[in-house]
Write an enzyme that holds these catalytic residues in place. Structure first.
Site, mmCIF file in Angstrom:
data_model
loop_
_atom_site.group_PDB
_atom_site.id
_atom_site.type_symbol
_atom_site.label_atom_id
_atom_site.label_comp_id
_atom_site.label_asym_id
_atom_site.label_seq_id
_atom_site.Cartn_x
_atom_site.Cartn_y
_atom_site.Cartn_z
ATOM 1 N N ASP A 94 -2.607 2.405 -1.018
ATOM 2 C CA ASP A 94 -3.162 2.557 0.133
ATOM 3 C C ASP A 94 -4.007 3.842 -0.011
ATOM 4 O O ASP A 94 -5.008 4.127 0.736
ATOM 5 C CB ASP A 94 -2.446 2.939 1.234
ATOM 6 N N ASP B 102 3.025 0.692 -4.732
ATOM 7 C CA ASP B 102 3.005 2.086 -4.245
ATOM 8 C C ASP B 102 4.215 2.029 -3.618
ATOM 9 O O ASP B 102 4.672 0.929 -2.931
ATOM 10 C CB ASP B 102 1.683 2.220 -3.491
ATOM 11 N N ASP C 281 -4.816 5.096 -5.675
ATOM 12 C CA ASP C 281 -4.586 3.745 -6.224
ATOM 13 C C ASP C 281 -6.029 3.107 -6.408
ATOM 14 O O ASP C 281 -5.863 1.912 -7.124
ATOM 15 C CB ASP C 281 -4.075 3.081 -4.933
#
Length: 913
Positions: A620, A330, A624
């Site tokens: 986070d 990410d 995800d």
């Protein structure tokens, strides 16, 4: 009808509520109907079942069978030590299973101590009055009040809003706060609807009233959590390899035992002697210490990783990290700080540094006339509130915090008294405040350049004066900042006329454009170095983010992840691709996936896995979680991560640093390397345990090594030194090698040749030479039988056992590296080797010289001359192995590519360069 398409009154009517909320009794009734507002954790097995699982996997079953055979033999032919053998094997099973269970249990308890999943309390309207309620007690139809700094406790439709902006990064992955309105809107889905605020997001500016329409597992937050909980987890490469090795060991040991049982019977060996011989063969070929060493090696790696702020939840994930070939990361909060910062200013028609050079924060020293107006707007035009606990001292929109910090760096702070405000709203995309500063009254305005610049009549000149607006200069500055992926804010102001009031946006006219500010979410300082290390280690890093493509590409270039023209796959691109097309697109050397959903991220991970990649995924947000669970290794952020992400992950980064992942991969690679060292060590000793049995049957001589003495080596003298090899720290240069192939074996042809056909043969020859030497010195000749308790036989078998131990002492240092010289030993790097070596010597001394050792293991004391005959044989093995290593090193120097198969550490000449 979708809830975002309806007018406010229609939505309230549909939910059976009003602007004053529900009554207390109705709320209680709905709570009983809809359940608590919480995301249910993934169901876990009972502790008892999870504990039992540690003793029923395939390798444990092999050991159970070996123990059972030993008990049967002890029942029909007592006095051979088979009962002690069975007890020792059962002990190994329980120690290993208990240790593995406790390690995983402790990690899970640490995860549960992290931040709560949803906000604890909310401000709701009940019976027409505002009251604080537990967030888990909210129900559909509740009307709640949201202020800046609040976390959104459920999925809500906004019914009143003033300057409302939310940070939706945990759900959508987009780092920029987005505006929210109360009016009906058209949108493709809930994530895109501008009149919805979703559970798991947070309010950064403004305030609002909203009606709850979904709670708990029915929220978008809950839907993604459900998706992650039902995503199939794949076994780690180590788990697959241990399963393969277990089957191989079981078949080989059983086959050898059965074959030589019948061979013994065919040549006239009594039944129970043949059975004893078969059990000895099985015990000699089962590496009883493998599972404890695997667990210890993983546990030691997890402890080293914990010191580096990486908490491992599942032990096999450590080794899986070592096989990682692709990291899907990410952007927001992982590669970047998730904290806005002004990095560029355009003022007076030229680009300026966002921070002063050599100017301390002291009363605006160094602020020129051209900068003064821009910094005044940056410091005074915001909707922040002071918060000593927040980073930077303010709570609210991170973009506004960045502007205030930029002004403070020049020593400029908010001054005057605010008397009016035109808040930021979606569609306006700007904000204005009116400030009285002495006798002057200023309107300070900031917002999107395309909406602020047209309202400007003049712009600040380089000398601090005023000039006509130069659209070409402004357009050039905007383009330059956009190419860097910056968010650009225009800052303007004007002095109000005496008595002028500000009631609406008509006051935002005839402004002076003070300048432009370029704002970014900066990369973490150590990310660039971590990316370089990944590249050196042959690991691809793919950014997979919900943010805009331009921002993602700019960050990718800044951290060295990509060049100027990476392959960009947007969410809409992925939606149009089938599985094969996606796999082909991901073959590009530089890939960035932008504006992706949770389902898109999951598809990317699965497509990479189908191509044979071992995939680690970082993240986070709740968006995800599905990809974290599907990945070979899921890595969640400990500080900024949601509990859904942590629950789905195999590892949690307590410091949220991407660079910690690279250190964790190094530890994972060390685990596989250490297990190969361990296997080389213990498999070497299997040959001098096996060959005496063959000599006993085929040559009809006294058995050189008894079954209980084999056990003394496998579960006694060899155990701690072998475990110490499993705890070796990462070797130098480990992260300059490419990842090992997914199909790389713990036990391959090269390891078998080295352990069985080279080192093992040398140890077998040495032990038999000393055995027959003792017999010959005692006057024994072939064909003469020796009783089981004959002093000469006891001394000869003791000498054979002691020789194996002495040879293994030398082998301990030889097995530390397959290529580098064993000397100097460098024991400081692994103090456990000293403990293992000491325990080995103390144990063999106890077995040889203590009466209790003599009684249990059938041994007799040895004189100094016998020990002296062993030492030259051990030195000869060291010389031969060191010569082999030197030959391998010379051959490697002649061959060039540094990244050939040998460099990976899996060939006969494999190891460090």
């Amino acid at each position: 009808m979708d809830i975002w398409r309806g007018q406010v009154e229609q939505v309230l009517e549909g939910l059976g509520t009003g602007r004053e909320g529900l009554g207390v009794a109705e709320a209680a009734r709905r709570l009983a109907t809809f359940g608590c507002n919480r995301v249910e954790a993934r169901p876990r097995q009972l502790l008892a079942l999870r504990f039992a699982r540690e003793f029923t996997h395939f390798f444990a079953i092999i050991l159970w069978i070996a123990a059972a055979l030993a008990l049967v033999a002890d029942r029909f032919d007592p006095g051979q030590g088979m009962g002690a053998l069975a007890a020792a094997i059962v002990g190994v099973i329980f120690v290993n299973g208990g240790f593995s269970f406790w390690q995983e249990y402790r990690a899970e308890r640490a995860i549960e101590a992290l931040a709560a999943l949803l906000p604890q309390r909310a401000l709701a309207c009940r019976d027409g009055k505002l009251e604080t309620v537990l967030a888990q007690d909210l129900v559909p139809g509740d009307v709640i009040v949201l202020e800046a700094g609040d976390n959104v406790p459920a999925d809500c439709r906004v019914i009143e809003a003033l300057g409302l902006r939310v940070n939706a990064a945990t759900v959508t992955g987009e780092s920029r706060p987005v505006g929210r309105v109360a009016e009906a809107v058209e949108a493709a889905g809930a994530e895109d609807a501008r009149n919805l605020v979703l559970a798991g997001t947070s309010v950064v500016a403004g305030h609002a009233r909203a009606v709850v329409f979904a709670t708990g597992m029915h929220t978008e937050f809950g839907r993604i959590a459900h998706l992650s909980q039902h995503t199939e987890e794949r076994p780690s490469p180590l788990a697959l390899e241990i399963a393969r090795l277990s089957r191989l060991v079981a078949l080989a040991a059983t086959a050898l035992g059965v074959v030589f049982f019948f061979v013994g019977r065919a040549i006239g060996v009594p039944f129970w002697d043949s059975a004893l011989f078969a059990i000895a063969i099985i015990v000699a070929n089962v590496p009883e210490g493998l599972l404890p060493t695997v667990t210890l090696s993983l546990a030691m790696a997890t402890q080293r990783m914990a010191r580096r702020n990486a908490l491992v939840r599942h032990l096999p994930a450590v080794e899986a990290l070592g096989a990682t070939t692709v990291i899907c990361t990410d952007k927001t909060g992982t590669l970047t700080e998730n904290r806005m910062r002004v990095v560029s200013l355009m003022v007076g028609g030229r680009v300026r540094m966002a921070r002063p050079e050599g100017v301390e924060d002291a009363n605006g020293a160094g602020v020129t006339a051209e900068l003064a107006g821009l910094l005044a707007v940056a410091a005074g035009c915001h909707g922040l509130r002071a918060d000593a606990d927040a980073e930077g001292g303010y709570a609210g929109d991170p973009m506004e915090v960045a502007l205030v910090e930029c002004a403070a760096a020049w020593g400029v702070r908010e001054s005057g008294m605010r008397v009016a405000e035109l808040p930021f709203e979606t569609g306006r995309n700007r904000m204005s405040v009116v400030v009285e500063d002495g006798s002057d009254v200023w309107l300070l305005c900031k917002g999107a350049p395309e909406l602020v610049v047209p309202r400007c009549a003049l712009q600040r000149a380089p000398d601090g004066g005023l000039a006509a607006v130069d659209e070409n200069v402004i357009r050039g500055a905007l383009d330059a900042m956009a190419r860097r992926g910056l968010r650009v804010i225009a800052l303007a102001r004007r002095r109000l006329d005496a008595g002028e009031t500000v009631a609406d946006d008509t006051a935002e006219r005839d402004l002076i454009l003070e300048g432009l500010a370029g704002i970014e979410d900066p990369p973490r300082p150590d990310v660039r170095e971590a990316v370089v290390r990944c590249r050196a280690a042959g690991i691809r890093v793919i950014m997979v983010t919900g943010d805009y493509a331009a921002t993602a590409v700019a960050i990718g270039r800044e951290i060295g992840l990509t060049g100027e023209a990476p392959r960009v796959l947007r969410g809409e691109d992925l939606a149009r691709m089938n599985t094969a097309q996606l796999a082909l697109a991901l073959e590009s050397p530089e890939v960035i996936c932008a504006r992706v959903t949770a389902e898109d991220k999951l598809r990317v991970v699965q497509a990479l896995q189908r191509r044979g990649e071992v995939v680690a995924v970082t993240g986070d947000g709740v968006n995800d979680a599905p990809a974290l669970r599907a990945a070979d290794v899921g890595i969640a952020m400990g500080r900024g991560g949601t509990d859904v992400a942590k629950e789905a992950a195999d590892m949690v980064l307590l410091d949220d640093h991407f660079a910690t992942i690279v250190s964790a991969i190094e530890e994972g690679r060390a685990v596989f390397e250490n297990l190969r060292k361990f296997l080389t060590y213990i498999l070497t000793s299997n040959i001098p345990e096996l060959v005496p049995c063959l000599v006993f049957v085929l040559l009809r001589v006294p058995l050189p090594l008894t079954v209980i003495q084999i056990l003394a080596v496998d579960l006694g003298t060899d155990m701690l030194p072998a475990l110490a090899l499993g705890a070796e720290p990462p070797s130098p240069g480990l992260m300059t090698r490419p990842p090992r192939p997914r199909g790389a074996r713990l036990v391959d042809g090269a390891l078998i040749v080295r352990a069985y056909l080279f080192l093992g043969v040398l140890e077998s020859g040495a032990s038999l030479a000393v055995f027959f030497g003792v017999l010959a010195a005692g006057g024994w000749v072939r064909g003469v039988g020796l009783g089981r308790l004959d002093p000469l036989y006891l001394e000869a078998t003791t000498a054979c056992l002691a020789t194996i131990v002495v040879m293994q002492v030398a082998n301990l240092f030889l097995c530390r590296d397959v290529r580098r010289a064993a000397w100097p030993p460098g024991l400081a790097a692994n103090p456990l080797l000293l403990w293992g070596l000491g325990s080995e010597l103390v144990l063999i001394a106890a077995i040889v010289y203590l009466p209790v050792g003599n009684a249990i293991f059938g041994t007799a004391p040895l004189d100094a001359g016998t020990w002296m005959r062993m030492l030259p044989l051990a030195l000869a093995m060291v010389a031969l192995e060191e010569g082999r290593k030197a030959w391998v090193r010379r051959r490697a120097r002649r061959k060039s590519p540094p990244r050939d198969r040998d460099a990976c550490g899996y060939g006969w000449g494999a190891g460090r360069r």
